[in-house]
Write an enzyme that holds these catalytic residues in place. Structure first.
Site, PDB file in Angstrom:
ATOM      1  N   CYS A 118       0.903  -1.141   0.000  1.00 24.24           N
ATOM      2  CA  CYS A 118       0.000   0.000   0.000  1.00 24.24           C
ATOM      3  C   CYS A 118       0.948   1.198   0.000  1.00 24.24           C
ATOM      4  O   CYS A 118       1.980   1.176   0.676  1.00 24.24           O
ATOM      5  CB  CYS A 118      -0.824  -0.032   1.276  1.00 24.24           C
ATOM      6  N   HIS A 145       3.176   7.841   7.987  1.00 16.67           N
ATOM      7  CA  HIS A 145       2.613   7.559   6.658  1.00 16.67           C
ATOM      8  C   HIS A 145       1.325   8.308   6.397  1.00 16.67           C
ATOM      9  O   HIS A 145       0.757   8.226   5.315  1.00 16.67           O
ATOM     10  CB  HIS A 145       2.396   6.065   6.466  1.00 16.67           C
ATOM     11  N   GLY A 146       0.803   9.021   7.384  1.00 14.41           N
ATOM     12  CA  GLY A 146      -0.460   9.723   7.153  1.00 14.41           C
ATOM     13  C   GLY A 146      -0.933  10.322   8.453  1.00 14.41           C
ATOM     14  O   GLY A 146      -0.146  10.507   9.375  1.00 14.41           O
TER      15      GLY A 146
END
Lengths: 483, 138
Positions: A102, A406-407
């Site tokens: 992902c 990552h976010g």
């Protein structure tokens, strides 16, 4: 849920330690990156317990890490980083995740916000119509069984050779979109079947394709290298290896439960099942994982190609003038073999990143020539109502095995988010903020509502405050397609 | 008896499944999974599939059963809504699942489940029923 009440010792402003004395069987400490405020969110679920669980993995080096966007997952928490010694350590599919590779890619355009605003609705509708998304969707790339095997080995290159994009896109994709050592013989028939019709599909849940505008530039020099400036339109794509990767993880997670007794390994959660990196089982999984990773790069390459066609159609500009160059594509669910100096010895480590992004510093040998001075671009999507960031890696990130967040990281469960949004129109609320959203799933918008996430601005201020990444610019969403 | 209920999990979907027998627990777990995937209300079908599955223990058998159904959903395009499970022994089940083609019912689809996980998986025997918590990666 009761808050986690295990020990969290403050190391400094941005780091917290779970001492290995917390549980009998932890081989190293856990270290969580967070500030005083974020650590409270982290305590509210079981992420910290999963950081401690991962410290049981044989061959783990230094510590079991979690980034500030970490939250409760299965096996290792989302936001976790675990590096194992390849000679003495293990590889664990549950510390990588079902959605192998992902990841995100960021694409620049030569368009300015003023040019896009009058056509934003058309653009969002066209992206929604032309890009397959949502549960059960099928891509427009049809491959035979033989071609699928080729795709698993060649990744992005295979799809570029078949007309989906340009050769130079490969230069700006991690591993040039095809990690070496992919072994299609280690991917089951079933996994291939699940992947067959899904190349070129976005997926669902938190996967998205977003048109954004750069609203703040922090590092003019680095931004200039990437060809970015304030007011410019960018495109961000978040997707993964679809059913193929899920099936690979699924099958190897099951097989690896058998390895626990075979190799006499003690882990507190079956979803952390693992095998020695150099065992037959470990090598087989890595061969299959690399296939899934290559599939994911090919998938994002296809999605970008489809999006380029939509932009060309809506703005009636030639590809050259549109300037939709790939800035970078980077995975955030993967295991990579990387060299580190450990106690003055160079060691190859198997770095598991599950919801964490590789962040190589300037001058790293694996960077494209153009980015040698800036460091690796790190793409951090936020929720659909706030911001996203472009960061770069730093030398200091060696302490996290060159890994960063990552976010934004989820804060609310999906059901809690749906409850919080009952009776509200999320798309209406976002439209008032100038953000158009479209989604194929009925409940996706509520599940993905901005308040379901931590504030990405806070997450980024922890990783930059701790020095493991540096800000280049910030983007604001204009049009979002959700699965 | 309630077949299942959802509980809060930050990233994924958690369900607590109930069953008076282990067979019913397996049936209700499958129902819970498809109830999350699609709107099953009033769905009638003409497809049946038979399964025979083995695994070393009940927990792994349960995940294998759910995975088998997910695989059939994604590759054969079948939404399953009714299940009949027979536990032949501690490591073997025979099952029948009833479903309908996705193609006629795409608008019923709600959530993409990537997989059923082994995370903290434990089938618990209560006085007169069984329960199990399952985390689905979505």
């Amino acid at each position: 849920m009761a808050p986690w009440n295990g020990p969290l010792e403050k190391i400094d402003e941005f780091r917290w330690r779970i001492p290995k004395s917390y549980m009998n069987g932890m081989r190293v400490d856990g270290v969580i990156y967070a500030d005083d405020k974020m650590i409270e969110d982290i305590r509210s679920d079981k992420a910290a317990e999963q950081v401690a669980n991962a410290a049981f993995l044989p061959g783990i080096v230094k510590y079991s890490l979690a980034m500030p966007d970490c939250h409760w997952g299965y096996g290792l928490c989302i936001g976790g980083v675990v590096a194992t010694d390849i000679d003495t350590g293990v590889v664990s599919p549950g510390a990588i995740g079902f959605d192998i590779n992902c990841g995100v890619r960021l694409v620049k355009t030569n368009l300015k916000e003023a040019e896009v605003q009058p056509k934003l609705k058309d653009l969002v509708y066209a992206l929604y119509n032309d890009i397959p998304a949502g549960v059960g969707s099928k891509g427009d790339i049809k491959v035979s069984a033989k071609e699928e095997r080729e795709l698993l080995v060649e990744g992005s290159k295979w799809v570029v050779d078949h007309g989906y994009g340009r050769q130079e896109d490969l230069e700006y994709t991690e591993e040039r979109g095809a990690i070496k050592g992919a072994d299609p013989d280690k991917v089951s028939q079933r996994a291939c079947e699940r992947g067959k019709n899904q190349a070129g599909t976005l997926g669902s849940g938190n996967h998205f394709l977003e048109t954004q505008v750069i609203d703040e530039v922090y590092d003019e020099t680095a931004a200039a290298v990437f060809g970015l400036e304030k007011g410019q339109i960018t495109l961000m794509i978040h997707s993964g290896s679809r059913g193929l990767g899920y099936q690979v993880c699924d099958e190897y997670s099951k097989d690896f439960i058998r390895c626990l007794s075979k190799y006499n390994i003690n882990v507190p959660d079956r979803q952390l099942a693992c095998a020695p990196v150099k065992s037959e089982e470990g090598k087989a999984y890595l061969g299959a994982m690399k296939c899934a990773a290559n599939y994911a790069w090919a998938n994002r390459q296809c999605l970008m190609h489809l999006a380029r066609l939509v932009f060309e159609k809506i703005f009636r500009i030639s590809p050259k003038d549109l300037g939709m160059d790939l800035i970078y594509d980077v995975a955030h669910n993967i295991a990579k073999m990387e060299k580190y100096d450990i106690d003055a010895n160079e060691k190859v480590l198997c770095v598991h990143r599950k919801g964490a992004t590789r962040a190589f510093p300037p001058e790293h040998p694996e960077l494209p020539a153009k980015y040698k001075k800036t460091g690796q671009p790190v793409i951090i999507p936020g929720d659909m109502g706030r911001n996203s960031y472009l960061l770069v890696g730093t030398k200091k990130a060696e302490e996290t095995f060159y890994s960063t967040c990552h976010g934004a990281g989820r804060r609310l469960s999906r059901s809690a988010a749906i409850r919080a949004c009952r009776g509200r129109s999320i798309s209406g609320e976002l439209e008032k903020k100038g953000i158009l959203v479209m989604s194929s799933g009925r409940e996706t918008l509520a599940e993905e509502a901005p308040e379901a996430y931590k504030d990405v601005n806070e997450v980024v201020s922890v990783v930059t405050g701790a020095g493991i990444s540096k800000k280049v610019c910030r983007m604001r969403p204009l049009g979002v397609i959700k699965g | 008896m309630k077949r299942y209920e959802q509980f809060s999990h930050t990233a994924d979907i958690g369900v607590r499944v109930f069953g008076r027998t282990l067979e019913e627990l397996f049936e209700n777990a499958a129902f819970a999974m498809f109830d999350i995937i699609a709107d099953l209300d009033g769905l009638k079908g003409d497809i049946t599939r038979d399964f025979e599955l083995t695994a070393p223990n009940y927990e792994e058998l349960l995940i294998s059963w759910l995975d088998e159904l997910l695989y059939n959903f994604y590759t054969k395009g079948i939404i399953f809504y009714k299940f009949e499970v027979t536990l032949v022994s501690a490591d073997l089940i025979n099952a029948k699942a009833f479903g309908r083609a996705v193609s006629d019912n795409r608008n019923r689809l709600k959530t993409e489940i990537k997989a059923a996980t082994y995370y903290n998986l434990k089938i618990i025997k209560k006085d007169d029923y069984y329960e199990v918590d399952i985390i689905f990666d979505v």
